[in-house]
Design a protein around this motif. Sequence first.
Motif, PDB file in Angstrom:
ATOM      1  N   VAL A   1       0.880  -1.163   0.000  1.00  0.00           N
ATOM      2  CA  VAL A   1       0.000   0.000   0.000  1.00  0.00           C
ATOM      3  C   VAL A   1       0.918   1.213   0.000  1.00  0.00           C
ATOM      4  N   ASN A   2       0.819   2.024  -1.046  1.00  0.00           N
ATOM      5  CA  ASN A   2       1.685   3.189  -1.219  1.00  0.00           C
ATOM      6  C   ASN A   2       0.884   4.458  -0.969  1.00  0.00           C
ATOM      7  N   ILE A   3       1.314   5.236   0.019  1.00  0.00           N
ATOM      8  CA  ILE A   3       0.653   6.493   0.353  1.00  0.00           C
ATOM      9  C   ILE A   3       1.644   7.609   0.040  1.00  0.00           C
ATOM     10  N   TYR A   4       1.263   8.476  -0.900  1.00  0.00           N
ATOM     11  CA  TYR A   4       2.128   9.566  -1.338  1.00  0.00           C
ATOM     12  C   TYR A   4       1.741  10.865  -0.644  1.00  0.00           C
ATOM     13  N   PHE A   5       2.744  11.707  -0.421  1.00  0.00           N
ATOM     14  CA  PHE A   5       2.560  12.981   0.251  1.00  0.00           C
ATOM     15  C   PHE A   5       3.148  14.100  -0.595  1.00  0.00           C
ATOM     16  N   ASP A   6       2.575  15.283  -0.462  1.00  0.00           N
ATOM     17  CA  ASP A   6       3.130  16.500  -1.050  1.00  0.00           C
ATOM     18  C   ASP A   6       2.502  17.675  -0.312  1.00  0.00           C
ATOM     19  N   THR A   7       2.980  18.866  -0.582  1.00  0.00           N
ATOM     20  CA  THR A   7       2.373  20.066  -0.016  1.00  0.00           C
ATOM     21  C   THR A   7       1.202  20.476  -0.904  1.00  0.00           C
ATOM     22  N   LEU A   8       0.351  21.337  -0.399  1.00  0.00           N
ATOM     23  CA  LEU A   8      -0.789  21.792  -1.204  1.00  0.00           C
ATOM     24  C   LEU A   8      -0.342  22.452  -2.506  1.00  0.00           C
ATOM     25  N   ASP A   9       0.794  23.160  -2.464  1.00  0.00           N
ATOM     26  CA  ASP A   9       1.292  23.823  -3.680  1.00  0.00           C
ATOM     27  C   ASP A   9       2.280  22.948  -4.460  1.00  0.00           C
ATOM     28  N   GLN A  10       2.297  21.659  -4.160  1.00  0.00           N
ATOM     29  CA  GLN A  10       3.066  20.643  -4.887  1.00  0.00           C
ATOM     30  C   GLN A  10       4.568  20.952  -4.977  1.00  0.00           C
ATOM     31  N   GLN A  11       5.154  21.298  -3.855  1.00  0.00           N
ATOM     32  CA  GLN A  11       6.583  21.605  -3.839  1.00  0.00           C
ATOM     33  C   GLN A  11       7.436  20.409  -4.261  1.00  0.00           C
ATOM     34  N   LEU A  12       7.060  19.208  -3.840  1.00  0.00           N
ATOM     35  CA  LEU A  12       7.827  18.028  -4.234  1.00  0.00           C
ATOM     36  C   LEU A  12       7.729  17.787  -5.737  1.00  0.00           C
ATOM     37  N   LYS A  13       6.527  17.838  -6.270  1.00  0.00           N
ATOM     38  CA  LYS A  13       6.338  17.619  -7.699  1.00  0.00           C
ATOM     39  C   LYS A  13       7.145  18.632  -8.512  1.00  0.00           C
ATOM     40  N   LYS A  14       7.164  19.882  -8.066  1.00  0.00           N
ATOM     41  CA  LYS A  14       7.921  20.927  -8.769  1.00  0.00           C
ATOM     42  C   LYS A  14       9.417  20.639  -8.765  1.00  0.00           C
ATOM     43  N   LYS A  15       9.875  19.906  -7.763  1.00  0.00           N
ATOM     44  CA  LYS A  15      11.295  19.549  -7.662  1.00  0.00           C
ATOM     45  C   LYS A  15      11.567  18.155  -8.226  1.00  0.00           C
ATOM     46  N   LYS A  16      10.594  17.622  -8.994  1.00  0.00           N
ATOM     47  CA  LYS A  16      10.691  16.292  -9.598  1.00  0.00           C
ATOM     48  C   LYS A  16      10.970  15.218  -8.557  1.00  0.00           C
TER      49      LYS A  16
END
Length: 193
Positions: A36-51
């Motif tokens: 079971v994989n639970i992913y996290f990020d900030t509301l403004d997607q800081q992780l996604k923006k940093k790839k």
Amino acid sequence: MSIQIEKEIKTMLSQNDFNRLQSFFSLNSIEPIKQVNIYFDTLDQQLKKKKAAFRLRLFDNTSEWTIKQTQSELTAIEITKENDQRLDENIKLSKDILGSEISAFFEKEAIDIDQLEKTIQLTTLRWNIEVDDGLLALDQSTYYDQVDYELELETSNLVEGQIYLDKLLKQLDIPFQKADKKIARASKHAQNR
């Protein structure tokens, strides 16, 4: 805690091709590993923006935290902290729980762990197959109302790994279909719901 450069090649599969690979590797009577994989990020997607992607992976009796940051199309820096017990999926994030290397990543990237929220949850049934060129993983992933199938090869040599995977797919008459990361597929599906 481990830090490594992950090198992997992935291809999407149809359900029929997935079933053929299960038969080819005699996996039909082997119990898969459930994740079971639970992913996290900030509301403004800081992780996604940093790839980058951050997840808690739950197994039957253990769990692990992993942060991955893409370096190129086929490589990523991966930091993993294993836990000798299955953590509660609603656990409060803290430096003590995440460990020093993962906490250092968030500090270096100026991301406040208190701002992290669950974004995506998916369940994967995985069959691992040791091969000369690395570790093959045959995955069936479920998120929301979607089920998808992929074959991935984790390898130390991307050139030799690609040759092996191409040969295997050709032998079974399975087309290579570039696969996005699971979190990207699940996010896209969530946006289109």
